[in-house]
Design an enzyme around this catalytic site. Structure first.
Site, PDB file in Angstrom:
ATOM      1  N   GLU A 171       0.826  -1.211   0.000  1.00  0.00           N
ATOM      2  CA  GLU A 171       0.000   0.000   0.000  1.00  0.00           C
ATOM      3  C   GLU A 171       0.864   1.267   0.000  1.00  0.00           C
ATOM      4  O   GLU A 171       0.541   2.235  -0.669  1.00  0.00           O
ATOM      5  CB  GLU A 171      -0.949   0.010   1.201  1.00  0.00           C
ATOM      6  CG  GLU A 171      -2.133  -0.915   1.050  1.00  0.00           C
ATOM      7  CD  GLU A 171      -2.979  -0.585  -0.172  1.00  0.00           C
ATOM      8  OE1 GLU A 171      -3.095   0.597  -0.529  1.00  0.00           O
ATOM      9  OE2 GLU A 171      -3.515  -1.523  -0.779  1.00  0.00           O
ATOM     10  N   GLN A 230       1.219   7.011  -5.251  1.00  0.00           N
ATOM     11  CA  GLN A 230       1.884   7.794  -6.297  1.00  0.00           C
ATOM     12  C   GLN A 230       2.651   6.945  -7.308  1.00  0.00           C
ATOM     13  O   GLN A 230       3.442   7.476  -8.080  1.00  0.00           O
ATOM     14  CB  GLN A 230       2.884   8.819  -5.721  1.00  0.00           C
ATOM     15  CG  GLN A 230       2.461   9.512  -4.473  1.00  0.00           C
ATOM     16  CD  GLN A 230       1.563  10.697  -4.750  1.00  0.00           C
ATOM     17  OE1 GLN A 230       1.435  11.120  -5.899  1.00  0.00           O
ATOM     18  NE2 GLN A 230       0.938  11.231  -3.733  1.00  0.00           N
ATOM     19  N   THR A 231       2.500   5.618  -7.273  1.00  0.00           N
ATOM     20  CA  THR A 231       3.289   4.772  -8.175  1.00  0.00           C
ATOM     21  C   THR A 231       2.387   3.698  -8.772  1.00  0.00           C
ATOM     22  O   THR A 231       1.491   3.187  -8.092  1.00  0.00           O
ATOM     23  CB  THR A 231       4.458   4.109  -7.390  1.00  0.00           C
ATOM     24  OG1 THR A 231       5.095   5.112  -6.600  1.00  0.00           O
ATOM     25  CG2 THR A 231       5.486   3.493  -8.312  1.00  0.00           C
ATOM     26  N   CYS A 251     -13.850   1.689 -14.200  1.00  0.00           N
ATOM     27  CA  CYS A 251     -14.280   3.093 -14.071  1.00  0.00           C
ATOM     28  C   CYS A 251     -13.038   3.993 -14.183  1.00  0.00           C
ATOM     29  O   CYS A 251     -12.670   4.708 -13.256  1.00  0.00           O
ATOM     30  CB  CYS A 251     -15.013   3.302 -12.753  1.00  0.00           C
ATOM     31  SG  CYS A 251     -15.917   4.855 -12.722  1.00  0.00           S
ATOM     32  N   CYS A 284     -25.508   3.932 -11.145  1.00  0.00           N
ATOM     33  CA  CYS A 284     -24.545   4.997 -11.412  1.00  0.00           C
ATOM     34  C   CYS A 284     -25.221   6.252 -11.984  1.00  0.00           C
ATOM     35  O   CYS A 284     -25.724   6.238 -13.112  1.00  0.00           O
ATOM     36  CB  CYS A 284     -23.484   4.496 -12.390  1.00  0.00           C
ATOM     37  SG  CYS A 284     -22.291   5.783 -12.810  1.00  0.00           S
TER      38      CYS A 284
HETATM   39 FE1  SF4 Z   1     -17.972   4.093 -13.735  1.00  0.00          FE
HETATM   40 FE2  SF4 Z   1     -20.567   4.456 -13.673  1.00  0.00          FE
HETATM   41 FE3  SF4 Z   1     -19.429   3.752 -15.930  1.00  0.00          FE
HETATM   42 FE4  SF4 Z   1     -19.560   2.030 -13.902  1.00  0.00          FE
HETATM   43  S1  SF4 Z   1     -21.275   2.883 -15.078  1.00  0.00           S
HETATM   44  S2  SF4 Z   1     -17.795   2.427 -15.207  1.00  0.00           S
HETATM   45  S3  SF4 Z   1     -19.352   3.366 -12.157  1.00  0.00           S
HETATM   46  S4  SF4 Z   1     -19.105   5.663 -14.852  1.00  0.00           S
END
Ligand code: SF4
Length: 395
Positions: free
Chosen positions: A61, A66-67, A216, A232
């Site tokens: 972790e 940053q990597t 996402c 979503c």
């Molecule tokens: Fe991301 Fe929403 Fe697309 Fe899923 S549906 S990949 S949570 S933007």
């Protein structure tokens, strides 16, 4: 209107509270089931996922801050083969830990894990603490990392918000404010708290991070194959490209620095960087900012006389040695936070004084051969310059 109460410690502003209302206990349960099922099929086989040892999870972790995953894997494996347990890490010198961190950057991470390992051995009876509050007392561990260790290693419910989950949560909620602002952070941590299960917390948190990382994504999220698409808001409103709100980039500052490989009897003068400097604890050739050259000014082999004088004077005030035969070797352009640095790398000879009398009482300066430099921790630019000197036969 007063702020609303929530499950996490901070109050959430009224104008964003309604975004959480869709996420009822029933919805959160369905979302978790869907995510854990997806993770079971899609999780990448990463070395730190093979174990629930909190020590290994912690090291991964910290390295992943940053990597990228790809860059971390070889460092992680090398580090764990040299320091397989918290005891071996605590017993090592800081210099050795930094040597194994060399190339990863953000060296305060290496210094902090060394201090934290010593604390675990002396104050926690050599056992990693399990509770988020206790883990957060260790140096270099913030709320996210503590939650990740507590949930991945001990399966304790612990909300997490990091770069990948921050983006995912903003899109699920349809939150288009600044996710790094106080209000944005309160909202996201509250959401992370709401979706936590009583058990399988580690699995859920890993699934959330993996979904943010693989599906996402910042540009062109793969919504068609997203297991949580139906909840979503960004997808429903076709606002994936607007959410989350972009980071405000700090203004870039161009600067010029010089570094000098001073030679005497086939040895180089190097200096350990101090606790108030960048790359503290690492060894480097003397290095300092210069004012006599602009970031754009061009020259080929002969150094401008003003620069020549400035370097000689800076070396004298830093180290109290005089140099001669100052030559341009190479230039390195690199970035540190908001600074774009033009680093002018020079070689020089020590002028007259006998080598042995210098710095015998000051452990932060050393004379070392080019072979010895290989075993010392150096910042990336110092290492590149040392390799240049070896390649071009200046040793
Ligand atoms: Fe991301 Fe929403 Fe697309 Fe899923 S549906 S990949 S949570 S933007």
């Amino acid at each position: 209107m007063p702020p609303r109460k929530n499950n996490s410690a901070a109050p959430i502003a009224e104008e964003t509270f309604h975004l959480l209302e869709r996420f009822t206990p029933q919805v959160c349960r369905s979302l978790r089931t869907r995510l854990i099922k997806w993770y079971g099929k899609q999780a990448r086989p990463l070395p730190w996922r093979e174990s629930r040892d909190p020590y290994r999870i912690w090291i991964s972790e910290i390295m992943l801050q940053q990597t990228t995953v790809k860059a971390v894997i070889p460092y992680y494996e090398r580090f764990l083969s040299r320091f397989p347990t918290v005891q071996t890490l605590a017993a090592a010198t800081e210099e050795e830990v930094l040597k194994h961190w060399e190339g990863l950057g953000y060296y305060s991470r290496g210094r902090n894990i060394h201090r934290a390992a010593q604390m675990i051995c002396t104050q926690y009876d050599e056992s990693f603490p399990e509770a988020v509050d206790e883990i957060q007392k260790l140096p270099g561990i913030g709320r996210y990392t503590a939650g990740a260790i507590s949930s991945f290693a001990f399966d304790r419910p612990a909300p997490i918000v990091e770069a990948n989950t921050l983006r995912l949560y903003c899109r699920l909620l349809g939150y288009d404010g600044d996710p790094r602002s106080k209000g944005g952070q309160e909202l996201l941590w509250e959401f992370a708290t709401r979706i936590q299960p009583k058990d399988q917390a580690g699995l859920l948190n890993q699934a959330l991070m993996e979904l943010g990382s693989l599906v996402c994504t910042p540009a062109s999220p793969n919504c068609e194959n997203c297991p949580v698409q139906e909840w979503c808001a960004a997808f429903v409103e076709s606002r994936q490209s607007e959410i989350p709100a972009p980071k405000v980039r700090p203004e870039i500052t161009q600067t010029v620095e010089a570094t000098v490989a001073i030679q005497c009897q086939n040895q180089f003068l190097i200096r350990q960087r101090q606790s108030d400097e960048r790359w503290a604890g690492m060894w480097d050739f003397p290095r300092f900012p210069v004012e006599s050259i602009t970031p754009e000014e061009k020259f080929k082999t002969s150094l401008p006389s003003l620069f020549h004088r400035e370097v000689i004077s800076r070396i004298r005030s830093m180290s109290e040695v005089d140099i001669t035969d100052l030559n341009l070797e190479t230039e390195i352009r690199h970035s540190v936070t908001r600074y774009r640095i033009r680093l002018i790398c020079c070689s020089a000879q020590l002028d007259e004084k006998p080598l042995k009398s210098l710095f015998s009482n000051d452990a932060s300066w050393r004379w070392e051969s080019s072979e010895a430099l290989a075993s010392l921790p150096m910042p990336i630019t110092g290492r590149r310059f040392a390799n240049h000197l070896i390649r071009t036969g200046i040793e």
